[in-house]
Design an enzyme around this catalytic site. Structure first.
Site, PDB file in Angstrom:
ATOM      1  N   HIS A 123     -42.789  24.584 -22.856  1.00  0.00           N
ATOM      2  CA  HIS A 123     -43.478  24.236 -21.612  1.00  0.00           C
ATOM      3  C   HIS A 123     -42.508  23.817 -20.512  1.00  0.00           C
ATOM      4  O   HIS A 123     -42.925  23.206 -19.527  1.00  0.00           O
ATOM      5  CB  HIS A 123     -44.499  23.138 -21.867  1.00  0.00           C
ATOM      6  N   CYS A 205     -30.925  29.668  -1.655  1.00  0.00           N
ATOM      7  CA  CYS A 205     -31.488  30.405  -0.521  1.00  0.00           C
ATOM      8  C   CYS A 205     -31.570  29.569   0.749  1.00  0.00           C
ATOM      9  O   CYS A 205     -31.677  30.115   1.851  1.00  0.00           O
ATOM     10  CB  CYS A 205     -32.859  30.969  -0.872  1.00  0.00           C
TER      11      CYS A 205
END
Length: 306
Positions: A123, A205
Site C-alpha cells: 500500500h 518538473c
C-alpha cells in the site's frame, strides 16, 4: 483438525522450509504504540478517512489532505520499530528465499533496516513522495523530513507532567518530586486553509505539487510490484507467516490461501485470530498474542536470540 499452538513443531517445520513468505498488517506495529488515524489529534476526529485518502480529496483540497498525512508521518516518527520488525529484517538477511509482503505504510520496517530487496510495500509508504502530475515520474522512496515544508509542521503544545516517586514501602507517591514539560498534540489549533504555494513542489518538473506515496482508495496497486510478487510465487512457498492482519483485504489475503492450496503450511500471529475474516481451516499453527514477543520466538531457529 484444529491448528496447532506447539512452537516446537513449528520450529521443526521452519528449519526445513526453503521458501518463506510473511504477510503483515497493522498488528505488526501495534506494540510500537502507533495509534490509528483517529488518535492523531482531536482535530481529525470529525473527518472520515474515506474522504481524505482518495485522489478526489487531494484534487479538491490538497492542503487538507497534506495536513492529514503530515500528522500521520509525524506520529509514525515518534515511535520506534519493535522486536518483530527487527526479527523479520534479520530473517531477510539470513534466509536466501524469504519475502515480506506488508500492508503497513508506517515506515517502521525501513527504520528496522529490513533489506529492501526482500520486502514489498503493498500500500505504499507515508515516507514516499511522488509527483502528482501525470507526465512526471519523480519518486522519492525514503523521505523522513518532519515537516516536509514549514507550512506542514504539526501543531504542538507544552504540557506540564508531574513526576512523583513511589513511597519506600507502599508504592504510593511521596508527593515531593518536580514536574517536567513534554510536547503533546495541540488539539486547540484549527486546521489551516493552505494554498498550493504552501505545499511541497516536485523538484523535477518544478510545476506540480508532490503527493504522499500511498495507495489511496480507488487506486490500483503498483502493477510492476504485483507482477514481481506473482513471479516470486511461481515457485511455491513452503510456509506463509501471517502477522497481524485480518484477512479481509485482497489481494493480500489471497497470498496465504495460495500457499495453502499449493501444499505449503500457514501460521498466524495475532492478538485475536477469531476477529478476522480468515477461514477456519487455513492455519496449521495459531499463535495468539503480542507479535513483538511471539515473532522473535518462533523465528529463533533461523535468526538466533535477539
Amino acid at each position: 483438525m484444529s491448528p496447532s499452538t506447539d512452537v516446537a513443531s513449528f520450529h521443526t517445520y521452519l528449519s526445513s522450509a526453503r521458501r518463506i513468505v510473511a504477510l503483515c498488517g497493522a498488528g505488526l506495529s501495534a506494540s510500537s504504540g502507533l495509534p490509528t488515524f483517529r488518535g492523531a489529534g482531536g482535530m481529525w476526529r470529525n473527518y472520515d478517512v474515506m474522504r481524505l485518502a482518495t485522489p478526489e480529496a487531494f484534487k479538491r483540497d490538497p492542503g487538507l489532505v497534506w495536513q492529514f498525512y503530515s500528522m500521520r508521518r509525524h506520529m509514525a516518527l515518534q515511535v520506534t520499530p519493535n522486536k518483530a520488525h527487527y526479527a523479520l529484517a534479520e530473517l531477510a538477511r539470513k534466509h536466501p528465499a524469504f519475502l515480506t509482503l506488508t500492508q503497513n505504510v508506517d515506515g517502521l520496517s525501513v527504520r528496522a533496516n529490513h533489506p529492501n530487496d526482500s520486502i514489498r510495500y503493498l500500500h505504499g509508504s507515508l515516507f514516499a513522495l511522488r509527483c502528482s502530475g501525470y507526465l512526471c515520474d519523480y519518486v522519492d522512496d525514503q523521505n523522513f523530513a518532519d515537516p516536509i515544508v514549514p507550512s506542514l509542521a504539526v501543531p504542538m503544545a507544552k504540557k506540564t507532567v508531574e513526576q512523583r516517586a513511589p513511597g519506600p514501602a507502599s508504592g504510593q507517591s511521596d508527593g515531593g518530586t518536580p514536574t517536567e514539560e513534554t510536547l503533546v498534540y495541540d488539539e486547540s489549533v484549527e486546521l489551516q486553509a493552505l494554498q498550493l504555494s504552501d505545499l511541497p513542489v516536485c523538484p523535477k518538473c518544478q510545476q506540480n505539487i508532490l503527493r504522499p506515496g500511498v495507495v489511496w482508495f480507488g487506486e490500483n496497486l503498483d502493477l510492476d510490484m504485483m507482477d514481481g510478487i506473482e513471479h516470486w510465487l511461481e515457485q511455491p512457498a513452503d510456509l506463509c507467516i501471517v502477522i497481524g492482519t485480518s484477512g479481509l483485504v485482497y489481494p493480500a489475503a489471497g497470498y496465504a490461501h495460495r500457499v495453502k492450496e499449493l501444499g505449503g503450511k500457514v501460521a498466524i500471529v495475532d492478538l485475536d485470530v477469531s476477529s478476522g475474516g480468515w477461514s477456519s481451516n487455513i492455519f496449521d499453527w495459531v499463535f495468539e498474542g503480542d507479535a513483538t514477543k511471539i515473532v522473535p520466538e518462533i523465528l529463533k531457529p533461523l535468526i538466533g536470540d535477539m
